[in-house]
Design a protein around this motif. Structure first.
Motif, mmCIF file in Angstrom:
data_model
loop_
_atom_site.group_PDB
_atom_site.id
_atom_site.type_symbol
_atom_site.label_atom_id
_atom_site.label_comp_id
_atom_site.label_asym_id
_atom_site.label_seq_id
_atom_site.Cartn_x
_atom_site.Cartn_y
_atom_site.Cartn_z
ATOM 1 N N MET A 192 2.813 14.351 -6.240
ATOM 2 C CA MET A 192 3.417 13.232 -5.514
ATOM 3 C C MET A 192 4.897 13.477 -5.252
ATOM 4 N N SER A 200 0.911 6.638 3.324
ATOM 5 C CA SER A 200 0.704 7.236 1.999
ATOM 6 C C SER A 200 2.033 7.520 1.319
ATOM 7 N N ARG A 234 -5.737 5.402 -0.048
ATOM 8 C CA ARG A 234 -4.409 5.907 -0.421
ATOM 9 C C ARG A 234 -4.137 5.673 -1.909
ATOM 10 N N PHE A 288 5.216 15.900 -2.299
ATOM 11 C CA PHE A 288 4.920 15.184 -1.063
ATOM 12 C C PHE A 288 6.110 14.299 -0.678
ATOM 13 N N SER A 325 -3.740 12.025 -8.112
ATOM 14 C CA SER A 325 -2.694 13.040 -7.965
ATOM 15 C C SER A 325 -1.806 13.091 -9.198
ATOM 16 N N TRP A 379 -3.401 13.449 2.379
ATOM 17 C CA TRP A 379 -2.803 12.127 2.302
ATOM 18 C C TRP A 379 -2.974 11.341 3.601
ATOM 19 N N PHE A 409 0.020 18.429 3.687
ATOM 20 C CA PHE A 409 -0.270 17.171 3.001
ATOM 21 C C PHE A 409 -1.378 16.390 3.710
ATOM 22 N N GLN A 434 -6.105 8.163 -3.931
ATOM 23 C CA GLN A 434 -5.457 9.473 -3.854
ATOM 24 C C GLN A 434 -4.250 9.515 -4.779
ATOM 25 N N ARG A 435 -3.501 8.425 -4.816
ATOM 26 C CA ARG A 435 -2.347 8.348 -5.707
ATOM 27 C C ARG A 435 -2.779 8.501 -7.160
#
Length: 108
Positions: A37, A76, A25, A40, A32, A17, A14, A28-29
Motif C-alpha cells: 500500500m 483505491s 477496494r 502504491f 495487501s 487496484w 497497480f 484489496q486493502r
C-alpha cells in the motif's frame, strides 16, 4: 493492451487496484501488505491532481474506459490513504469486528 491512458502508463503496475466498487477496494486493502500500500500511495499520490484533471475532460456519465479505469485507481488510492497516512495498518484501529456495508454507491 494498456488499461490506463498513456499519460499514466507508470501506474499500470497497480492495475490490481482498478476496482469498480468500494467493497472490492476494501477487500484489496485488507489483502495487501503495508509495504504494498505504501508503494502504491507513494507513486500514485503525486499523480492525483493530473488524474483528476484528465478525468475532468469528460462527462462523468460518459467516461472512456481508460479514464474510468484511472478514476477507479484513484478511488483505491483514497481507500489506502488513511491506512498509510494515519493508522499504519490496513484495518481501522480499535474497530474490532465492526463493519459497515455500503448499501448504495455512486455509479461511475
Amino acid at each position: 493492451m494498456p488499461l490506463l491512458p498513456t499519460e499514466f502508463a507508470d501506474l499500470e503496475r497497480f492495475a490490481d487496484w482498478v476496482l469498480p466498487t468500494e467493497p472490492q477496494r476494501y477487500a484489496q486493502r485488507l489483502a495487501s501488505t503495508m509495504p504494498e500500500m505504501q508503494e502504491f500511495y507513494d507513486i500514485a499520490f503525486p499523480r492525483l491532481e493530473d488524474a483528476i484533471a484528465y478525468c475532468d475532460k469528460f462527462p462523468l456519465d460518459d467516461l472512456p474506459e481508460d479514464a474510468r479505469a484511472l478514476l477507479h485507481l484513484m478511488q483505491s488510492l483514497v481507500n489506502v490513504s488513511f491506512p498509510v497516512e494515519v493508522w499504519k495498518q490496513a484495518r481501522v484501529p480499535d474497530s474490532g469486528a465492526a463493519m459497515v456495508h455500503l448499501i448504495r454507491e455512486p455509479v461511475v
